[in-house]
Design a protein around this motif. Structure first.
Motif, PDB file in Angstrom:
ATOM      1  N   GLY A   1       0.780  -1.234   0.000  1.00 26.97           N
ATOM      2  CA  GLY A   1       0.000   0.000   0.000  1.00 26.97           C
ATOM      3  C   GLY A   1       0.807   1.276   0.000  1.00 26.97           C
ATOM      4  N   PHE A   2       2.086   1.209  -0.383  1.00 33.89           N
ATOM      5  CA  PHE A   2       2.850   2.449  -0.446  1.00 33.89           C
ATOM      6  C   PHE A   2       2.579   3.200  -1.741  1.00 33.89           C
ATOM      7  CE2 PHE A   2       5.028  -0.185   2.562  1.00 33.89           C
ATOM      8  CZ  PHE A   2       5.316   0.698   3.568  1.00 33.89           C
ATOM      9  N   ILE A   3       2.126   2.455  -2.752  1.00 31.66           N
ATOM     10  CA  ILE A   3       1.947   3.095  -4.057  1.00 31.66           C
ATOM     11  C   ILE A   3       0.553   2.810  -4.613  1.00 31.66           C
ATOM     12  CG2 ILE A   3       4.341   3.294  -4.799  1.00 31.66           C
ATOM     13  CD1 ILE A   3       3.994   0.543  -6.151  1.00 31.66           C
ATOM     14  N   HIS A   4      -0.440   2.777  -3.743  1.00 24.98           N
ATOM     15  CA  HIS A   4      -1.792   2.489  -4.226  1.00 24.98           C
ATOM     16  C   HIS A   4      -2.293   3.648  -5.079  1.00 24.98           C
ATOM     17  CE1 HIS A   4      -6.152   1.857  -4.079  1.00 24.98           C
ATOM     18  NE2 HIS A   4      -5.795   0.595  -4.117  1.00 24.98           N
ATOM     19  N   ARG A   5      -2.795   3.305  -6.283  1.00 28.24           N
ATOM     20  CA  ARG A   5      -3.168   4.362  -7.209  1.00 28.24           C
ATOM     21  C   ARG A   5      -4.659   4.401  -7.515  1.00 28.24           C
ATOM     22  NH1 ARG A   5       0.569   1.815 -11.360  1.00 28.24           N
ATOM     23  NH2 ARG A   5       0.019   0.116  -9.993  1.00 28.24           N
ATOM     24  N   GLY A   6      -5.359   3.306  -7.192  1.00 28.97           N
ATOM     25  CA  GLY A   6      -6.798   3.308  -7.439  1.00 28.97           C
ATOM     26  C   GLY A   6      -7.178   3.313  -8.903  1.00 28.97           C
ATOM     27  N   LEU A   7      -6.432   2.583  -9.724  1.00 34.39           N
ATOM     28  CA  LEU A   7      -6.716   2.573 -11.154  1.00 34.39           C
ATOM     29  C   LEU A   7      -8.076   1.952 -11.466  1.00 34.39           C
ATOM     30  CD1 LEU A   7      -3.277   1.565 -12.710  1.00 34.39           C
ATOM     31  CD2 LEU A   7      -4.334   3.794 -12.650  1.00 34.39           C
ATOM     32  N   GLU A   8      -8.516   1.039 -10.598  1.00 32.98           N
ATOM     33  CA  GLU A   8      -9.797   0.376 -10.852  1.00 32.98           C
ATOM     34  C   GLU A   8     -10.938   1.391 -10.865  1.00 32.98           C
ATOM     35  OE1 GLU A   8      -9.890  -2.392  -7.715  1.00 32.98           O
ATOM     36  OE2 GLU A   8      -8.792  -3.931  -8.807  1.00 32.98           O
ATOM     37  N   LYS A   9     -10.770   2.424 -10.063  1.00 37.15           N
ATOM     38  CA  LYS A   9     -11.805   3.456  -9.940  1.00 37.15           C
ATOM     39  C   LYS A   9     -11.957   4.246 -11.241  1.00 37.15           C
ATOM     40  CE  LYS A   9     -14.462   6.143  -7.322  1.00 37.15           C
ATOM     41  NZ  LYS A   9     -15.768   5.647  -6.894  1.00 37.15           N
ATOM     42  N   LEU A  10     -10.861   4.337 -11.999  1.00 36.97           N
ATOM     43  CA  LEU A  10     -10.870   5.128 -13.233  1.00 36.97           C
ATOM     44  C   LEU A  10     -11.882   4.625 -14.250  1.00 36.97           C
ATOM     45  CD1 LEU A  10      -7.238   6.027 -14.292  1.00 36.97           C
ATOM     46  CD2 LEU A  10      -9.142   7.569 -13.943  1.00 36.97           C
TER      47      LEU A  10
ATOM     48  N   CYS B   1       3.755  -7.003 -16.399  1.00 35.66           N
ATOM     49  CA  CYS B   1       2.610  -7.828 -16.795  1.00 35.66           C
ATOM     50  C   CYS B   1       1.709  -7.056 -17.750  1.00 35.66           C
ATOM     51  CB  CYS B   1       1.819  -8.247 -15.579  1.00 35.66           C
ATOM     52  SG  CYS B   1       2.773  -8.434 -14.099  1.00 35.66           S
ATOM     53  N   SER B   2       2.177  -5.936 -18.243  1.00 33.81           N
ATOM     54  CA  SER B   2       1.344  -5.002 -18.999  1.00 33.81           C
ATOM     55  C   SER B   2       0.493  -5.643 -20.091  1.00 33.81           C
ATOM     56  CB  SER B   2       2.256  -3.944 -19.609  1.00 33.81           C
ATOM     57  OG  SER B   2       1.609  -3.271 -20.619  1.00 33.81           O
ATOM     58  N   PHE B   3       1.110  -6.402 -20.984  1.00 34.02           N
ATOM     59  CA  PHE B   3       0.362  -6.932 -22.121  1.00 34.02           C
ATOM     60  C   PHE B   3      -0.821  -7.767 -21.661  1.00 34.02           C
ATOM     61  CE2 PHE B   3      -0.679 -10.107 -25.255  1.00 34.02           C
ATOM     62  CZ  PHE B   3      -0.854  -9.332 -26.383  1.00 34.02           C
ATOM     63  N   MET B   4      -0.580  -8.610 -20.672  1.00 32.14           N
ATOM     64  CA  MET B   4      -1.638  -9.533 -20.277  1.00 32.14           C
ATOM     65  C   MET B   4      -2.721  -8.854 -19.458  1.00 32.14           C
ATOM     66  SD  MET B   4       0.530 -12.955 -19.721  1.00 32.14           S
ATOM     67  CE  MET B   4      -0.778 -14.107 -19.814  1.00 32.14           C
ATOM     68  N   HIS B   5      -2.397  -7.745 -18.780  1.00 29.20           N
ATOM     69  CA  HIS B   5      -3.454  -7.005 -18.090  1.00 29.20           C
ATOM     70  C   HIS B   5      -4.420  -6.430 -19.115  1.00 29.20           C
ATOM     71  CE1 HIS B   5      -2.272  -7.418 -14.043  1.00 29.20           C
ATOM     72  NE2 HIS B   5      -1.176  -6.706 -14.111  1.00 29.20           N
ATOM     73  N   GLY B   6      -3.861  -5.832 -20.156  1.00 31.42           N
ATOM     74  CA  GLY B   6      -4.711  -5.277 -21.210  1.00 31.42           C
ATOM     75  C   GLY B   6      -5.542  -6.357 -21.853  1.00 31.42           C
TER      76      GLY B   6
ATOM     77  N   ARG C   1     -12.337  -5.034 -11.764  1.00 29.59           N
ATOM     78  CA  ARG C   1     -11.547  -5.491 -10.631  1.00 29.59           C
ATOM     79  C   ARG C   1     -10.440  -6.407 -11.137  1.00 29.59           C
ATOM     80  NH1 ARG C   1      -9.419  -6.834  -5.675  1.00 29.59           N
ATOM     81  NH2 ARG C   1      -9.558  -9.028  -5.191  1.00 29.59           N
ATOM     82  N   VAL C   2      -9.227  -6.145 -10.691  1.00 28.28           N
ATOM     83  CA  VAL C   2      -8.103  -7.016 -11.039  1.00 28.28           C
ATOM     84  C   VAL C   2      -7.607  -7.663  -9.762  1.00 28.28           C
ATOM     85  CG1 VAL C   2      -5.872  -7.162 -12.160  1.00 28.28           C
ATOM     86  CG2 VAL C   2      -7.433  -5.372 -12.812  1.00 28.28           C
ATOM     87  N   ARG C   3      -7.551  -8.967  -9.771  1.00 26.14           N
ATOM     88  CA  ARG C   3      -6.907  -9.646  -8.645  1.00 26.14           C
ATOM     89  C   ARG C   3      -5.623 -10.226  -9.200  1.00 26.14           C
ATOM     90  NH1 ARG C   3      -4.904 -13.938  -8.310  1.00 26.14           N
ATOM     91  NH2 ARG C   3      -6.100 -15.594  -7.386  1.00 26.14           N
TER      92      ARG C   3
END
Lengths: 305, 118, 365
Positions: free
Chosen positions: C44-53, C73-78, C325-327
């Motif tokens: 939680g030092f770099i939580h950005r809340g991207l899911e909210k976007l 993991c960029s390609f596979m997240h997309g 949501r990404v787990r």
């Protein structure tokens, strides 16, 4: 009594005190360069260690405990003193006892700050001492016994000045001790398989271990002291080869370079081991190589008598 | 196999603990749990995995309903539950390791709760 | 003596800024001498809340946000996000696009595992090996850059297929690269698996048995190293159903097994890329036109290099999605990490943290 030998001894001591940091630094520079080449990198300049240390001395000294600096200066003093004793040709046993005293001061300086990482680091440094010390003492005893096995010597001696006057290089009598000594050099130089208490890079679990809490000049002192110690230990390596023949000095120099190169290779081809394995390996080597050699020496000595 | 993603079963709040212990006893693994905030209600999802098969249990509850923690049944749930609690403000009681909203070091409380301006 | 004297307990704060950790994770280690008795991780030092976007971005634009969750993991997240939305909209993408996704997936697995191997080597103080791993990784990254235009964040996915196609020359170059990588990888793998000092560090450290792995919800190579034969590529997303491969597992359950599984997967990835390039069909189109907006929900599962990742999309029929949501695999592997840390010597802590292959920026979307 002033004679040429004593003047030479004095010069050797002065040369050691003045030149050892430069030799140590240059060796360190070559170490980095060769390591980098082994890892297919370009690496820093050979003179880089000097810039590093100069930069350290220009930094602000911050410490939680004022006594740290005093303890570190004592460490530096005893390391230089041990080296001076060695190059001045004094008692070899005394030299090794002085280096042990020096390490005690390093440990005291480190533990004066009471932080978690140095705490673990100092405990490991103590284990390292336990691994190195028996071999160092054995080497001193080995040289003593080699003189008693050697018919050239009337009385056996610990004195370096007498050891270099031998007709036969000590390596003939002490091959096992030599192997054992090279093994503990890896620990002493803080090279890869045994850099458990502190290492040249901070990439390990205890960060920098013993040296984690030294800042600026304090860390610079440690670096310089390590250079002195390196030169002294490499001098001991040379002692295995030196005889009364002047040519043997060249052989000794070559041996030193080879040993140093071997240490760099070991550093680059092994992972850091855990302290218990280090302990088992070093005592195993000491008992097998040192012990066997000691036994053989005793037999030779008895035959001579 | 492709349809695991749609295999979502709605269950009432009372059955959550029972379902979780049943799944654990069958040797299934808690793969994920998450919350979402749709139409002023929380939707909690708990996915259990058996090899390639997956079943997701969905819980629809009001914002002030207390939810029992399943971290005593499935230990890995504690991270997910802490996350739900912190990001959405879901009232979960009895988490094994409760970080008390310190799981993520963020300044806003329950940042995912209020709807963004669309 | 009436009671046993216990050593004094100390707490060592490990991280968030620690040289062996590539990213900020903090673990409070409760120590007895050099043995860890308890570990409390905090992220939680770099939580950005991207899911909210997702509530503010068009569902087509959200792909780019999803890709920026993490660099490795960029390609596979997309792709995970796209596949989830495609499932909701019932879109079947062209075969060529499926194959290309497979190839790039394997390329990201290659560079992720090589990165990990390098970090592991660095973790146990083997700098030469570290440099060698990352040197091989450069080749893979160069090829990703050549074919997609970006070294790490490729941005070639879109909902309904791909943005661009590759030329036959590129496919040929890709094949040559993987063959070259395989050749260079062999001595490195040999060192990892057979070197005495490396084995002395990895063998027997961080035991996680099969039962514990299930109970603690481990995933990915961590799970397969405990003898559980689950690889989500077998569910047949992208073009994996047309590709022949075996699941790599190990029954040793220790750090060495995790290393061995990942090394096995590297060679497997090379094989999959070769197969996919051989089988890829020729077609003009790599994407389909979309009609309308998504409505419904779907949970997509992917086999990321680090393990099983979840992408949950809940759409309401407008162009904005209600919940994304990404787990990530690291999140699931935190509980097994705590378990393996307990009872481990302090020297093993960095290695055990590394064997879950932590990706903190993934964990803190």
């Amino acid at each position: 009594m002033i004679n040429t030998v004593n003047i030479l001894r004095l010069i050797a001591v002065i040369v050691f005190i003045v030149c050892a940091p430069f030799i140590g630094g240059i060796l360190d520079g070559f170490d980095r360069k060769i390591s980098a080449r082994m890892q297919r990198r370009i690496g820093p300049k050979v003179t880089q260690p000097f810039y590093d240390v100069l930069k350290l001395f220009n930094k602000e000294f911050v410490s939680v405990n004022k006594s740290q600096l005093f303890l570190l200066l004592s460490y530096l003093f005893f390391v230089i003193f041990a080296g001076a004793l060695f190059f001045g040709g004094y008692d070899l046993l005394m030299v090794f006892l002085c280096t042990s005293t020096a390490s005690i001061f390093l440990i005291l300086a480190a533990s004066s700050t009471h932080t978690a990482y140095t705490g673990v680091g100092t405990l490991r440094e103590l284990v390292q001492m336990m691994c190195c010390e028996p071999m160092e003492l054995l080497v001193a005893i080995g040289f003593y016994l080699s003189t008693s096995a050697n018919k050239d010597f009337v009385t056996p001696t610990f004195k370096v000045i007498d050891l270099v006057r031998s007709d036969m290089p000590a390596i003939i009598y002490l091959p096992g001790f030599f192997i054992g000594f090279i093994f503990i050099l890896t620990i002493k130089f803080r090279k890869s398989p045994f850099d458990i208490s502190t290492s040249h890079h901070a990439h390990q679990e205890v960060v920098k271990g013993v040296t984690a809490e030294f800042s600026g000049a304090a860390y610079g002192i440690v670096e310089v002291a390590e250079w002195y110690e390196q030169v002294m230990l490499l001098g001991v390596v040379g002692l295995f080869f030196i005889t009364s023949n002047p040519l043997s000095y060249i052989v000794a120099a070559l041996a030193i370079i080879l040993v140093y190169f071997l240490e760099i290779i070991i550093d680059n081809t092994s992972a850091r081991v855990k302290w218990d394995l280090m302990f088992k390996l070093s005592w195993g080597i000491i008992f097998i190589c040192g012990g066997t050699n000691l036994l053989v020496l005793e037999i030779i000595r008895n035959i001579n008598i | 196999m492709e349809n695991y993603g749609r295999n979502i079963v709605e269950i009432p709040l009372e059955k959550l603990v029972i379902v979780a212990s049943e799944e654990r006893d069958k040797g299934h693994r808690l793969a994920q749990a998450c919350a979402s905030y749709v139409n002023d209600k929380y939707e909690l999802l708990y996915s259990f995995v058996d090899g390639y098969e997956m079943v997701t249990y969905k819980l629809i509850i009001d914002t002030d309903t207390e939810v029992p923690s399943i971290s005593r049944i499935c230990f890995p749930a504690f991270t997910y539950e802490n996350e739900m609690k912190e990001l959405f403000g879901v009232k979960i009681k009895g988490i094994v390791t409760d970080y008390n909203d310190k799981f993520y070091r963020i300044q806003t409380k329950t940042p995912f709760l209020k709807k963004g301006d669309k | 003596m009436s009671e046993i004297i216990k050593p004094k307990r100390t707490i060592i704060p490990f991280g968030p800024q620690h040289p062996v950790l590539p990213e900020p994770i903090h673990i409070d280690l409760v120590m007895e001498d050099e043995t860890v008795v308890d570990a409390i991780p905090s992220v939680g030092f770099i939580h950005r809340g991207l899911e909210k976007l997702v509530e503010k971005k068009d569902y087509n634009e959200m792909v780019y946000v999803a890709e920026r969750i993490c660099g490795i993991c960029s390609f596979m997240h997309g792709m995970g996000y796209c596949e989830a939305v495609e499932h909701i909209m019932d879109v079947e993408i062209p075969d060529r696009a499926k194959y290309l996704r497979t190839i790039w997936c394997e390329f990201s697995r290659l560079h992720s595992h090589l990165l990990w191997l390098g970090l592991l080597a660095d973790g146990f103080g083997f700098e030469a090996l570290f440099n060698e791993c990352w040197r091989i990784r450069e080749k893979v990254l160069d090829m990703v850059e050549l074919t997609t235009g970006g070294r790490l964040i490729s941005s070639v996915n879109k909902v309904g297929g791909l943005i661009k196609d590759v030329t036959p020359e590129m496919l040929k170059a890709m094949k040559e690269t993987v063959i070259q990588v395989e050749k260079e990888l062999k001595p490195v793998a040999n060192t990892f698996l057979n070197d005495y000092s490396v084995k002395s560090r990895l063998c027997g450290s961080g035991i996680l048995t099969k039962e514990e792995a299930i109970a603690l919800g481990a995933c990915g190579p961590m799970m397969r190293a405990s003898g559980i034969e689950v690889d989500l590529r077998k569910t047949g997303y992208a073009a994996y159903d047309n590709i022949d491969f075996d699941i790599i597992t190990s029954n040793d359950c220790d750090g060495y097994a995790r290393c061995a599984v990942r090394i096995g997967e590297l060679f497997q990835s090379v094989e999959i890329v070769r197969q996919a390039i051989d089988k890829i069909p020729d077609s003009e189109e790599v994407s389909v036109k979309l009609k309308g907006n998504p409505k419904g929900e779907f949970l997509m599962r992917l086999e990321q290099p680090r393990g099983e990742a979840f992408y949950y999309v809940e759409a309401n029929g407008t162009k904005f999605i209600d919940r994304f949501r990404v787990r990530t695999p690291t999140f699931a592997n935190l509980a097994p990490l705590i378990h393996t840390l307990k009872g481990a010597p302090f020297a093993d802590v960095p290695l055990l943290v590394l064997t879950i292959d932590p990706c903190i920026s993934c964990t803190e979307r």
